[in-house]
Design a protein around this motif. Sequence first.
Motif, PDB file in Angstrom:
ATOM      1  N   VAL A 213      35.788  43.410  18.113  1.00 12.14           N
ATOM      2  CA  VAL A 213      35.346  42.541  17.735  1.00 12.14           C
ATOM      3  C   VAL A 213      35.113  42.797  16.741  1.00 12.14           C
ATOM      4  O   VAL A 213      34.253  41.886  15.677  1.00 12.14           O
ATOM      5  CB  VAL A 213      34.265  42.890  19.110  1.00 12.14           C
ATOM      6  CG1 VAL A 213      32.766  42.054  18.421  1.00 12.14           C
ATOM      7  CG2 VAL A 213      34.528  41.850  20.487  1.00 12.14           C
ATOM      8  N   ASP A 214      34.334  44.252  15.794  1.00 10.48           N
ATOM      9  CA  ASP A 214      34.101  44.261  14.439  1.00 10.48           C
ATOM     10  C   ASP A 214      34.997  43.842  13.542  1.00 10.48           C
ATOM     11  O   ASP A 214      34.032  43.653  12.488  1.00 10.48           O
ATOM     12  CB  ASP A 214      34.064  46.282  14.835  1.00 10.48           C
ATOM     13  CG  ASP A 214      32.750  46.589  15.374  1.00 10.48           C
ATOM     14  OD1 ASP A 214      31.503  45.821  15.931  1.00 10.48           O
ATOM     15  OD2 ASP A 214      32.211  47.681  15.458  1.00 10.48           O
TER      16      ASP A 214
ATOM     17  N   ARG B 208      34.376  40.615  13.781  1.00 13.82           N
ATOM     18  CA  ARG B 208      32.746  39.703  12.901  1.00 13.82           C
ATOM     19  C   ARG B 208      33.070  40.679  11.385  1.00 13.82           C
ATOM     20  O   ARG B 208      32.512  39.154  11.070  1.00 13.82           O
ATOM     21  CB  ARG B 208      32.163  40.886  13.319  1.00 13.82           C
ATOM     22  CG  ARG B 208      31.360  40.398  15.021  1.00 13.82           C
ATOM     23  CD  ARG B 208      30.107  41.327  14.989  1.00 13.82           C
ATOM     24  NE  ARG B 208      29.970  40.510  17.051  1.00 13.82           N
ATOM     25  CZ  ARG B 208      29.654  41.270  17.666  1.00 13.82           C
ATOM     26  NH1 ARG B 208      29.697  42.928  17.578  1.00 13.82           N
ATOM     27  NH2 ARG B 208      29.705  40.968  19.195  1.00 13.82           N
TER      28      ARG B 208
ATOM     29  N   GLU C 183      35.100  37.743   9.663  1.00 12.93           N
ATOM     30  CA  GLU C 183      33.606  36.724   8.893  1.00 12.93           C
ATOM     31  C   GLU C 183      32.866  36.475   8.866  1.00 12.93           C
ATOM     32  O   GLU C 183      32.466  35.244   7.277  1.00 12.93           O
ATOM     33  CB  GLU C 183      32.935  36.221  10.426  1.00 12.93           C
ATOM     34  CG  GLU C 183      33.645  34.739  11.267  1.00 12.93           C
ATOM     35  CD  GLU C 183      33.236  34.267  12.479  1.00 12.93           C
ATOM     36  OE1 GLU C 183      32.531  35.408  13.183  1.00 12.93           O
ATOM     37  OE2 GLU C 183      32.839  33.617  12.885  1.00 12.93           O
TER      38      GLU C 183
ATOM     39  N   LEU D 298      31.468  34.551  16.145  1.00 14.63           N
ATOM     40  CA  LEU D 298      31.226  35.748  16.848  1.00 14.63           C
ATOM     41  C   LEU D 298      30.556  36.869  16.301  1.00 14.63           C
ATOM     42  O   LEU D 298      29.719  37.722  16.853  1.00 14.63           O
ATOM     43  CB  LEU D 298      33.278  37.075  16.875  1.00 14.63           C
ATOM     44  CG  LEU D 298      33.570  36.756  17.583  1.00 14.63           C
ATOM     45  CD1 LEU D 298      34.709  37.659  16.705  1.00 14.63           C
ATOM     46  CD2 LEU D 298      33.386  36.788  18.852  1.00 14.63           C
ATOM     47  N   ALA D 299      30.068  36.279  14.535  1.00 16.33           N
ATOM     48  CA  ALA D 299      29.470  37.088  14.174  1.00 16.33           C
ATOM     49  C   ALA D 299      27.968  36.979  14.299  1.00 16.33           C
ATOM     50  O   ALA D 299      27.430  35.569  14.622  1.00 16.33           O
ATOM     51  CB  ALA D 299      29.457  37.803  12.586  1.00 16.33           C
ATOM     52  N   ASP D 300      26.953  37.354  13.725  1.00 11.83           N
ATOM     53  CA  ASP D 300      25.776  37.485  14.658  1.00 11.83           C
ATOM     54  C   ASP D 300      24.034  37.677  13.455  1.00 11.83           C
ATOM     55  O   ASP D 300      24.126  38.995  13.792  1.00 11.83           O
ATOM     56  CB  ASP D 300      25.166  37.149  15.663  1.00 11.83           C
ATOM     57  CG  ASP D 300      23.447  37.119  16.184  1.00 11.83           C
ATOM     58  OD1 ASP D 300      23.259  36.984  15.281  1.00 11.83           O
ATOM     59  OD2 ASP D 300      22.637  36.400  17.078  1.00 11.83           O
TER      60      ASP D 300
ATOM     61  N   ASP E 112      24.037  41.283  13.767  1.00 11.51           N
ATOM     62  CA  ASP E 112      25.006  41.988  12.914  1.00 11.51           C
ATOM     63  C   ASP E 112      24.128  42.651  11.354  1.00 11.51           C
ATOM     64  O   ASP E 112      25.406  41.956  10.496  1.00 11.51           O
ATOM     65  CB  ASP E 112      26.512  41.476  12.675  1.00 11.51           C
ATOM     66  CG  ASP E 112      26.725  41.452  14.743  1.00 11.51           C
ATOM     67  OD1 ASP E 112      26.250  41.644  15.035  1.00 11.51           O
ATOM     68  OD2 ASP E 112      27.449  40.120  14.790  1.00 11.51           O
TER      69      ASP E 112
ATOM     70  N   TRP F  79      26.502  45.141   9.322  1.00 17.15           N
ATOM     71  CA  TRP F  79      27.657  44.197   9.205  1.00 17.15           C
ATOM     72  C   TRP F  79      28.264  42.831   8.376  1.00 17.15           C
ATOM     73  O   TRP F  79      28.659  43.556   7.004  1.00 17.15           O
ATOM     74  CB  TRP F  79      28.969  43.622  10.425  1.00 17.15           C
ATOM     75  CG  TRP F  79      29.064  44.697  10.685  1.00 17.15           C
ATOM     76  CD1 TRP F  79      28.987  45.023  12.654  1.00 17.15           C
ATOM     77  CD2 TRP F  79      30.058  45.404  10.946  1.00 17.15           C
ATOM     78  NE1 TRP F  79      30.002  46.399  13.038  1.00 17.15           N
ATOM     79  CE2 TRP F  79      30.616  46.380  12.216  1.00 17.15           C
ATOM     80  CE3 TRP F  79      30.987  45.766   9.511  1.00 17.15           C
ATOM     81  CZ2 TRP F  79      31.455  47.420  11.874  1.00 17.15           C
ATOM     82  CZ3 TRP F  79      31.852  46.871   9.946  1.00 17.15           C
ATOM     83  CH2 TRP F  79      32.328  47.716  11.038  1.00 17.15           C
TER      84      TRP F  79
END
Length: 709
Positions: free
Chosen positions: A230-231, A234, A237, A657-659, A663, A666
Amino acid sequence: MYKIPQISFDATILSSPIEYLKGVGPLRADLLKKELQIFTFKDLLDHFPLRHIDKTKVNTIASVNQSMDYVQVAGTITEIVTLGENRSKRLVATLRDATGEMELVWFRGIQYIGKGIEVGRPYLVFGKPGYFNSTLQITHPEMENYTPEKAGGRSWLEPVYPSTEKLKIKSLGGRQIGKLTSGLVSSLTERDLPENLPESIVRHFGFPTRFEAYSRIHFPASEPEYKAAVDRLRFEELFIAQLRMGLIRLERHRYSKGVVFAQVGELFNTFYHQYLPFALTGAQKRVLKEIRQDMAHGRQMNRLLQGDVGSGKTMVALLAMLLAADNGFQSGLMAPTEILATQHYTGITGLLKDMPVNVALLTGSTKAAERKKILKGLAAGEIHLLIGTHALLEEKVAFQNLGLAIIDEQHRFGVEQRARLWKKAAIPPHILVMTATPIPRTLAMTAYGDLDYSIIDEMPPGRKPITTVHRYEYARASVMDFIRSEIDKGRQAYIIFPLIEESEKLDLENLMRGYENVKAFFPEPKFWISMVHGKQTPDVKETNMQRFVRHDTQIMVSTTVIEVGVNVPNASVMVIESAEKFGLSQLHQLRGRVGRGSEKSFCILLTGPQITNEARERLKTMCATNDGFLIAEKDLELRGPGDIEGTRQSGMLNFKLADIVRDKSWLDAAKQFAESVVVTDPSLQSAENLRLKAYLHSQKGKHAWSKIS
Ligand code: ADP
Ligand code: MG
């Protein structure tokens, strides 16, 4: 010779239409398209699981209770019966383990399921537990044959996919989607999902490869493996989005031709040294320098200027316009409302009264004769500075040589309207978009990453923070008493009513009731009240506004039409009625109408007795801080990025996926790495960046990257 590695992102199996996937076919494909917007293999791959279930964990029946979301129990079926008639007809099986018993119940597929289950056999049963007539049961559980070794030997997590009721009925529930995905993933190879990130980045973070990440986000062997997948995705993206915007910005800087404002001349200098009514703040100076640098270098400026209400954006705008005039160019300043345009006009003509600069005002209510004169003056280049509303955008408004267009309060204007400004000159004018709606830094760099961006983050000196309180309806009389005491000291007050009802008529009635109510507390002739609302003609609005500006009236009762920009420094009280119905950014905007003079100012948020938790959170935030950026961060947190004004259409925030709130770190990392690529290898020519180039190329046309100008 160095051999260029071949990387192809095109024409892979992943772009195949979903109907060609094994197990789909035309009927299910239709449903997947309609219900989940899954059109291709890649879309299915991007349909990520909501969560995973650890099928290696088996609960004892005694430990199961209703509050558990899902349980997995292993036991033997001791009895199967069919109970009830017609609609309540059901199949009930009893499952027993060493600790107790529970029921398994089916209402559909009774015959089919009944045949498949054997008394005396061990099963692994999975589902959501509940009680019926105080008996523990699972309805429509998932079942499979159970051997203890099997359960123990398995070490993978099963994905749970989002689905819809419609799909479930057609046998495309979360489990079936999982089966399709599993089939797809096992048919893919490294070549179908080639690495797109530079090796150094993959190594820096210890990321799994892109292929691994995609397989593991669906079918991880363990929790940490899932998290790493997931990381990585993310980051990818966010990084790709930042890179893309960085490249767009760079390209604009390199190739967009703009008029050159080579000199700081007579007008700017005279005004700056003789007529500037105050010293600029450090932030104003810095922003002015940024603007000047943009405009001096022959490329078109496309700059967003953010500054909290009252931070002094107008003066920056005026100085930029003088710079344009010094270089022989005209400027346009566009405001979202007539009131604001008029106020800018009055303020600016006042400041420039002893200077040889011609300023004109053009709005919807400019009389025909005056309008004709203005248009002539514009075409002849005699008017240096045109201030107005949307009226500026009309085709007939033709400048001789427009060099700078300034848009005040950006969020009221659409992208398309801004684009129309460009077309008013052979070489597009420099564009400065000013907004007082603070956008959180995270959001700004995501949504407006392709624009140049300035912030005024310092208030003019001597501002006293506004004291904000929350009061309930029943304290209205004491609020009115407070207003009276401020008026007795020579101050003025705003009372704002929300626009909330479905109909304008109801809103107006609400405002009228409020007005009568206020009038009862503040009777003429000792007190005079102005009222402004959207249904008034511009003339009436203007007259009422001016009466308040001139202090002929002490109270302004209004809807949110006065929200942006209006400047009456003597006003020291802002009362917001039904404050629970306003969003944070609007509350902050409204509050910004006071605290503009040297007196201590107050904001009173009136609400009914019943307010939601979220509204309470908003009020609390308002009472706690005056900092527009903090408020914007809170707003983002409460509402999510999709709802923040002015960003909805940007399309850049629709990450899978990213928020950008959750995040944030990130995002920072992605920005940093993307910037370094843009700086060191903007054409993505180095061997390490070839993957990026190929990937970006393959994505062309897939996103609507709308720029704000
Ligand atoms: P906004 O950024 O909300 O448009 P304005 O430009 O209307 O803010 O400025 C708010 C008020 O602050 C105005 O009355 C303006 O004259 C005053 N002002 C602006 N800059 C300074 C400064 N450097 N020092 C003192 N007052 C200032
Ligand atoms: Mg302003």
